[in-house]
Design a protein around this motif. Structure first.
Motif, PDB file in Angstrom:
ATOM      1  N   MET A  28       0.832  -1.202   0.000  1.00  0.00           N
ATOM      2  CA  MET A  28       0.000   0.000   0.000  1.00  0.00           C
ATOM      3  C   MET A  28       0.865   1.250   0.000  1.00  0.00           C
TER       4      MET A  28
ATOM      5  N   PHE B  94      -6.669  -9.681   4.824  1.00  0.00           N
ATOM      6  CA  PHE B  94      -5.467  -8.975   4.383  1.00  0.00           C
ATOM      7  C   PHE B  94      -5.093  -9.345   2.949  1.00  0.00           C
TER       8      PHE B  94
ATOM      9  N   PHE C  79      -7.230  -6.909   1.081  1.00  0.00           N
ATOM     10  CA  PHE C  79      -6.683  -5.553   1.136  1.00  0.00           C
ATOM     11  C   PHE C  79      -5.409  -5.433   0.307  1.00  0.00           C
TER      12      PHE C  79
ATOM     13  N   VAL D  60      -6.431  -2.403  -2.297  1.00  0.00           N
ATOM     14  CA  VAL D  60      -6.021  -1.034  -1.970  1.00  0.00           C
ATOM     15  C   VAL D  60      -5.039  -0.468  -3.001  1.00  0.00           C
TER      16      VAL D  60
ATOM     17  N   ARG E 285     -11.465  -0.989   7.499  1.00  0.00           N
ATOM     18  CA  ARG E 285     -10.816  -2.037   8.290  1.00  0.00           C
ATOM     19  C   ARG E 285     -11.263  -1.972   9.751  1.00  0.00           C
TER      20      ARG E 285
ATOM     21  N   TYR F 154      -9.753   3.182   3.491  1.00  0.00           N
ATOM     22  CA  TYR F 154      -9.302   1.809   3.766  1.00  0.00           C
ATOM     23  C   TYR F 154      -9.191   1.540   5.260  1.00  0.00           C
ATOM     24  N   ASN F 155      -8.623   2.486   6.009  1.00  0.00           N
ATOM     25  CA  ASN F 155      -8.443   2.284   7.442  1.00  0.00           C
ATOM     26  C   ASN F 155      -9.786   2.280   8.175  1.00  0.00           C
TER      27      ASN F 155
END
Length: 302
Positions: free
Chosen positions: A59, A199, A202, A206, A237, A233-234
């Motif tokens: 990322m 993950f 992601f 991402v 999550r 994204y955060n």
């Protein structure tokens, strides 16, 4: 001179400034191949933890690649300052991840019971409260960045770019502490398959999203645009971890409730049913052809 053996024992147990591994670790052990049991113990953590690290690196690589290739030197200078401050503040909340991995396994590995479910629920609430405190602290530190940025650069354009990202950083760090605490709680409960799949998702989505945003924005691409993707994204999550933790909590409570229900005893139920039936009277009938005793008809009293 008499010496007390207990005093000698206490002196030998005292902690040394050389560390608690003094006399128990040799440099050559670094090159020693671990045993099969040690490999088996750590193997379930290899995939999710590796994907976690690779996902984060991919990322940041994607973000910096876009900044370096599509934006100017001013944006790159601002990005370096932001990431430096970001990495320093992240360490405060990352401690929640390690702490959760240390405390939760001792509760999670207990036999399933109501006390275990209640303890997991309580420590989950405690970590959420701690995440709120750490989140407020890190947001406060980020709010000081417009003042601290002058220590990194005197360029007014770079300072303006850094200040434009500060609101996004505050939103990000408001969720970051809960993300770290939630990740540690899930690892402590050994929800490794879920973390691995999350993950992996992601890791692929991402960087792809950042590259697509660059293509869509074109010449209108700004540094804040990339950080909006990162903050989204955060936050996503954070909501995912909270939802998963609450799901596991409900599952644990249901398992504890099922164990607290007493087992059904079939014979006791039959006895209770037979005792509740009314008394039965018998009426003699005509003698049977084969037997000399008269037949009887069972009739319940009115």
């Amino acid at each position: 001179i008499r010496t007390n053996p207990n005093e000698n024992k206490k002196k030998s147990e005292q902690f040394s400034t050389r560390g608690f591994l003094e006399g128990q670790f040799q440099p050559r052990q670094v090159l020693k191949v671990p045993s099969k049991d040690s490999v088996a113990d750590f193997m379930p953590y290899v995939v999710p933890c590796t994907i976690t690290g690779v996902g984060r690196v991919s990322m940041y690589i994607a973000m910096n690649y876009i900044v370096a290739s599509s934006l100017g030197t001013t944006d790159m200078a601002a990005q370096v300052i932001i990431l430096s401050f970001f990495s320093c503040v992240c360490m405060l909340a990352d401690s929640l991840n390690m702490t959760a991995q240390s405390f939760i396994p001792s509760i999670f590995e207990r036999p399933k019971s109501k006390e275990r479910a209640d303890s997991l629920k309580k420590i989950t609430r405690d970590f959420m409260k701690a995440a709120g405190i750490f989140g407020a602290t890190t947001v406060g530190l980020v709010a000081c960045l417009p003042v601290l940025v002058k220590l990194f650069t005197a360029d007014a354009s770079v300072i303006a770019l850094v200040n434009s990202v500060v609101p996004l950083l505050m939103i990000n760090f408001a969720a970051h502490a809960m993300v770290c605490a939630g990740e540690g709680m899930l690892l402590g409960q050994k929800d490794l398959s879920f973390l691995g799949r999350a993950f992996a998702f992601f890791f692929a989505v991402v960087p792809w999203a950042m590259l697509r945003v660059r293509d869509w924005a074109g010449s209108n691409l700004k540094l804040t645009t990339l950080w909006k993707v990162f903050v989204g994204y955060n936050c996503f999550r954070c909501m995912t971890w909270i939802s998963r933790i609450l799901f596991l909590e409900r599952k644990t409570q249901k398992e504890a409730a099922a164990l607290s229900v007493p087992p059904v005893n079939f014979f006791e139920d039959v006895d209770s049913i037979s005792n509740s039936l009314p008394d039965v009277q018998t009426i003699p009938l005509a003698k049977s052809r084969d037997e000399g005793a008269p037949e009887e008809l069972a009739v319940a009293p009115a």
